[in-house]
Enzyme design. Structure first.
Site, mmCIF file in Angstrom:
data_model
loop_
_atom_site.group_PDB
_atom_site.id
_atom_site.type_symbol
_atom_site.label_atom_id
_atom_site.label_comp_id
_atom_site.label_asym_id
_atom_site.label_seq_id
_atom_site.Cartn_x
_atom_site.Cartn_y
_atom_site.Cartn_z
ATOM 1 N N THR A 17 0.935 -1.243 0.013
ATOM 2 C CA THR A 17 -0.010 -0.070 -0.095
ATOM 3 C C THR A 17 0.832 1.174 0.021
ATOM 4 O OG1 THR A 17 -0.001 0.020 2.283
ATOM 5 C CG2 THR A 17 -1.859 -1.218 1.265
ATOM 6 N N GLY A 18 0.393 2.157 -0.543
ATOM 7 C CA GLY A 18 1.102 3.418 -0.859
ATOM 8 C C GLY A 18 2.540 3.078 -1.735
ATOM 9 N N GLY A 19 2.219 2.410 -2.801
ATOM 10 C CA GLY A 19 3.367 1.896 -3.615
ATOM 11 C C GLY A 19 3.713 2.916 -4.936
ATOM 12 N N GLY A 62 7.854 7.162 -2.886
ATOM 13 C CA GLY A 62 8.722 7.083 -1.559
ATOM 14 C C GLY A 62 9.095 5.631 -1.373
ATOM 15 N N ILE A 63 8.844 5.325 -0.053
ATOM 16 C CA ILE A 63 9.373 3.733 0.505
ATOM 17 C C ILE A 63 8.668 3.065 -0.136
ATOM 18 C CG2 ILE A 63 9.143 2.564 2.495
ATOM 19 C CD1 ILE A 63 10.036 4.846 4.265
ATOM 20 N N GLY A 64 7.480 3.141 -0.273
ATOM 21 C CA GLY A 64 6.639 2.002 -1.206
ATOM 22 C C GLY A 64 6.995 1.922 -2.457
ATOM 23 N N SER A 74 7.096 4.030 12.919
ATOM 24 C CA SER A 74 8.046 5.028 12.726
ATOM 25 C C SER A 74 8.837 5.193 14.142
ATOM 26 C CB SER A 74 7.052 6.301 12.646
ATOM 27 O OG SER A 74 7.982 7.560 12.694
ATOM 28 N N TYR A 95 -0.132 11.752 14.744
ATOM 29 C CA TYR A 95 0.493 10.636 14.009
ATOM 30 C C TYR A 95 1.483 9.802 14.786
ATOM 31 C CZ TYR A 95 3.925 9.493 10.263
ATOM 32 O OH TYR A 95 4.474 8.428 9.430
#
Length: 254
Positions: free
Chosen positions: A17-19, A22-24, A142, A155
């Site tokens: 997810t969130g790919g 960034g990191i994804g 995180s 967050y």
């Protein structure tokens, strides 16, 4: 003839997810190089299309806002119809609306928790019935889940809840031979802060302050985080579950 090089994820189906950036995105590219077929999600169709073109035809993309249950169900339906199962889940997506505690609105609070803890929780829940024995779940937490910093109280709380979730799921899923670990990035060079509305001036000030606290005196690279995710996803970490792997240049360690 030389034998073809075997990848660490050959034949695996992975959902990230969130790919789309960034990191994804860095993780998606690395997973593909290691032999996986992947499904990436994101909220921006244009970014997703660009990501798929960069990754190649072993990647599928689906628009999914993890704060919306209907979108998560749509992701599950897509994975089930396309592949029938999933071997690896990297629950990476997240978003926040940072603010000082005394000014935090209910809308900002709800948005941040929905895009961190709630979205992660139900993404894994909906995909879990498709998960195979021997599977690996990696939750993006995180270093802020244990550090106190201004503007990120909600967050940080959401990320701490995700860390707790990794422990609970480890206990629940161990008999199904599914490993669950958390990956905690530190100060990583992404555009996440800008997307959250942080000004360039504040970002520069924060970066200078944080770099002074990090033993390695720099931000991390998304590719460095992706390598840690790969370790948790593959058999190299076969005796690791319930853990949190910090990728932070020593920021939260010394």
């Amino acid at each position: 003839m030389q034998e073809a090089k075997m990848g660490k994820l050959d034949g695996k189906i992975a959902v990230i997810t969130g790919g789309s950036d960034g990191i994804g995105f860095a993780t998606a590219k690395l997973f593909v190089r290691e032999g996986a077929r992947i499904v990436i999600t994101g909220r921006d169709p244009a970014r997703l299309e660009t990501a798929v073109q960069a990754i190649g035809n072993v990647a599928d993309a689906i628009c999914c806002d993890i704060s919306k249950m209907a979108d998560i169900q749509g992701l599950r339906d897509f994975v089930e119809s396309r592949y029938g199962h999933v071997d690896i889940i990297f629950a990476n997506a997240g978003a926040a609306r940072p603010n000082m505690f005394e000014y935090m609105s209910e809308e900002e609070f709800d948005f941040t928790l929905a895009c961190t803890f709630k979205g992660t929780y139900f993404t894994v829940q909906k995909l879990l019935p498709l998960m195979t024995s021997g599977g690996s779940i990696i939750l993006n937490t995180s270093t802020l889940n244990t550090k106190g910093m201004p503007y990120v109280s909600v967050y940080s709380a959401g990320k701490a809840a995700i860390r707790s979730l990794a422990r609970s799921l480890t206990a629940e899923l161990v008999d199904r031979d599914i490993r669950v670990n958390a990956m905690a990035p530190g100060y990583i060079d992404t555009n996440q802060a800008q997307k959250s509305g942080v000004s360039e001036e504040m970002l520069q000030q924060t970066t200078a302050k944080v770099h002074a606290q990090i033993p390695m005196r720099r931000s991390g690279k998304v590719e460095e985080v992706a390598k840690a995710v790969l370790f948790l996803a593959c058999d190299d970490s076969s005796y690791l579950t319930g853990s949190e792997l910090c990728v932070d240049g020593g920021w939260n360690q010394v």
